[in-house]
Design a protein around this motif. Structure first.
Motif, mmCIF file in Angstrom:
data_model
loop_
_atom_site.group_PDB
_atom_site.id
_atom_site.type_symbol
_atom_site.label_atom_id
_atom_site.label_comp_id
_atom_site.label_asym_id
_atom_site.label_seq_id
_atom_site.Cartn_x
_atom_site.Cartn_y
_atom_site.Cartn_z
ATOM 1 N N VAL A 163 0.862 -1.190 0.000
ATOM 2 C CA VAL A 163 0.000 0.000 0.000
ATOM 3 C C VAL A 163 0.894 1.234 0.000
ATOM 4 O O VAL A 163 1.779 1.362 0.867
ATOM 5 C CB VAL A 163 -0.894 0.033 1.267
ATOM 6 C CG1 VAL A 163 -1.881 1.205 1.183
ATOM 7 C CG2 VAL A 163 -1.630 -1.285 1.467
ATOM 8 N N ASP A 164 0.682 2.109 -0.954
ATOM 9 C CA ASP A 164 1.391 3.391 -0.949
ATOM 10 C C ASP A 164 0.483 4.430 -1.604
ATOM 11 O O ASP A 164 -0.277 4.118 -2.508
ATOM 12 C CB ASP A 164 2.740 3.307 -1.685
ATOM 13 C CG ASP A 164 3.695 4.399 -1.237
ATOM 14 O OD1 ASP A 164 4.649 4.118 -0.469
ATOM 15 O OD2 ASP A 164 3.473 5.581 -1.633
ATOM 16 N N ILE A 165 0.627 5.648 -1.136
ATOM 17 C CA ILE A 165 -0.230 6.731 -1.631
ATOM 18 C C ILE A 165 0.257 7.244 -2.989
ATOM 19 O O ILE A 165 -0.465 7.937 -3.694
ATOM 20 C CB ILE A 165 -0.266 7.867 -0.563
ATOM 21 C CG1 ILE A 165 -1.527 8.697 -0.683
ATOM 22 C CG2 ILE A 165 1.000 8.687 -0.561
ATOM 23 C CD1 ILE A 165 -1.850 9.486 0.578
ATOM 24 N N ASP A 166 1.464 6.857 -3.364
ATOM 25 C CA ASP A 166 2.103 7.388 -4.580
ATOM 26 C C ASP A 166 2.025 6.348 -5.708
ATOM 27 O O ASP A 166 2.641 5.282 -5.634
ATOM 28 C CB ASP A 166 3.567 7.721 -4.215
ATOM 29 C CG ASP A 166 4.375 8.256 -5.385
ATOM 30 O OD1 ASP A 166 4.048 7.979 -6.558
ATOM 31 O OD2 ASP A 166 5.377 8.945 -5.113
ATOM 32 N N GLU A 167 1.286 6.726 -6.731
ATOM 33 C CA GLU A 167 1.065 5.816 -7.864
ATOM 34 C C GLU A 167 2.380 5.442 -8.571
ATOM 35 O O GLU A 167 2.560 4.310 -9.023
ATOM 36 C CB GLU A 167 0.162 6.542 -8.863
ATOM 37 C CG GLU A 167 -0.642 5.676 -9.749
ATOM 38 C CD GLU A 167 -1.597 6.524 -10.578
ATOM 39 O OE1 GLU A 167 -1.805 6.166 -11.733
ATOM 40 O OE2 GLU A 167 -2.100 7.555 -10.052
ATOM 41 N N GLY A 168 3.299 6.423 -8.645
ATOM 42 C CA GLY A 168 4.566 6.197 -9.354
ATOM 43 C C GLY A 168 5.398 5.102 -8.689
ATOM 44 O O GLY A 168 5.940 4.229 -9.379
ATOM 45 N N VAL A 169 5.495 5.142 -7.356
ATOM 46 C CA VAL A 169 6.305 4.112 -6.696
ATOM 47 C C VAL A 169 5.618 2.752 -6.794
ATOM 48 O O VAL A 169 6.279 1.717 -6.911
ATOM 49 C CB VAL A 169 6.663 4.446 -5.218
ATOM 50 C CG1 VAL A 169 7.497 5.714 -5.138
ATOM 51 C CG2 VAL A 169 5.466 4.526 -4.307
#
Ligand SMILES: C[S@@+](CC[C@H](N)C(=O)[O-])C[C@H]1O[C@@H](n2cnc3c(N)ncnc32)[C@H](O)[C@@H]1O
Length: 306
Positions: A163-169
């Motif tokens: 889970v991460d808020i940043d689509e790029g990562v």
């Protein structure tokens, strides 16, 4: 020598830069004490800066273990004594084989990870013991810590959720994990970790590594203080005995180093609410003095409403 950070780990940048210095080599082989090496680093700020190492990277080199395998088996031994894992061993040959594949295949995509080699190995070894059926990584970044858990998750017939808020990562994590052949056991979620964690259930391993913006208006969302809301949000999903593992729990100054004295004071302040929450809802707390510090906590039986 300066090293490009475009496609490598912070460890590789530090190690490649310092390898030419006898003091670093002596420290690594145990013929210079950690304290003496730390004093040498502190006295060479301008020179090491000129080589491209900022203060953080310079000083992190003073925390490197001399023996990653011993560091990991000691940590597992402590966790085994506490009853958190069945034993302290892990398949060392399989680790080396997997580490070779990760080194070969992993594309850092121009980003840098501060997951250090012994921390990667600890994740591999710990998960070999835990065999998680439902592992969740909150603030997974581009998956470089999570990946070390995937052989054990796959062997257990389990699933991992990044889970991460940043689509790029997340898309970088997805590409890398596909290249290693583990896509079928991983869910890739772009979301705020607190919001997503509230939807979870039956998590046996939750790994924290998010970092909120330094200027977030809500102090609980800033930098590593964000562990507090993330831990509260996931608490209902961790059954008694479930494990919480956190990166950057750097609370012990190994050498009286001035840089880490400041960083530890800052960490203690950032972790104040999180620590109080852990005291209430986790019955075993262990912090390992790896390069960046790793905390391992066991969920108690008290209901926790996030
Ligand atoms: C920079 S990484 C941590 C780096 C890691 N320690 C390493 O060295 O590999 C922190 C991650 O937390 C993520 N993050 C920050 N706030 C978040 C939130 N509210 N929910 C989920 N992820 C978040 C960021 O997008 C970032 O990818």
């Amino acid at each position: 020598m300066t090293v490009s950070v475009r496609s490598t780990t912070a460890y590789a940048v530090i190690d490649t830069t310092l390898r030419g210095h006898a003091e670093y080599r002596d420290f690594q082989k145990g013929s210079m004490t950690r304290s003496d090496y730390s004093r040498w680093v502190e006295s060479r700020f301008d020179e090491l800066s000129g080589l491209g190492l900022d203060r953080d990277k310079q000083n992190l080199s003073t925390r490197f273990p001399l023996d990653d395998h011993a560091c990991v088996t000691n940590a597992l031994g402590t966790l085994a004594e506490d009853g958190l894992v069945p034993g302290a061993d892990y398949p060392v040959d399989a680790f080396h084989e997997f580490a070779g594949r990760v080194a070969e295949e992993w594309d850092h995509g121009g980003r840098t990870t501060f997951i250090f080699p012994e921390e990667a190995r600890l994740m591999f070894a710990l998960t070999q013991q835990v065999r998680p059926r439902n592992a969740v990584f909150l603030g997974s970044y581009y998956g470089y810590w999570a990946v070390w858990a995937l052989p054990a998750v796959a062997a257990a017939g389990g699933r991992a959720t990044l889970v991460d808020i940043d689509e790029g990562v997340m898309s970088l994590a997805e590409r890398n994990i596909a290249a290693l052949g583990y896509s079928d056991v991983v869910d890739f979620v772009v979301a705020d970790a607190s919001e997503y964690a509230r939807t979870l259930s039956d998590v046996d391993l939750c790994v924290l590594d998010a970092e909120g913006p330094l200027d977030a208006p809500d102090p609980d969302q800033r930098d590593k203080a964000i562990y507090y809301p993330h831990t509260r949000a996931v608490g209902h999903a961790l059954p008694p005995g479930g494990l919480l593992v956190a990166h950057n729990v750097l609370l012990e100054n190994l050498t009286g180093n001035a840089y880490f004295a400041g960083r530890i004071a800052n960490n203690k302040a950032q972790f104040a609410k999180w620590s109080a929450h852990l005291e209430e809802f986790y019955d075993v707390h262990r912090v390992f003095a790896t390069s960046e510090g790793v905390g391992v906590y066991r969920r108690n039986g008290l209901p926790c409403a996030g």
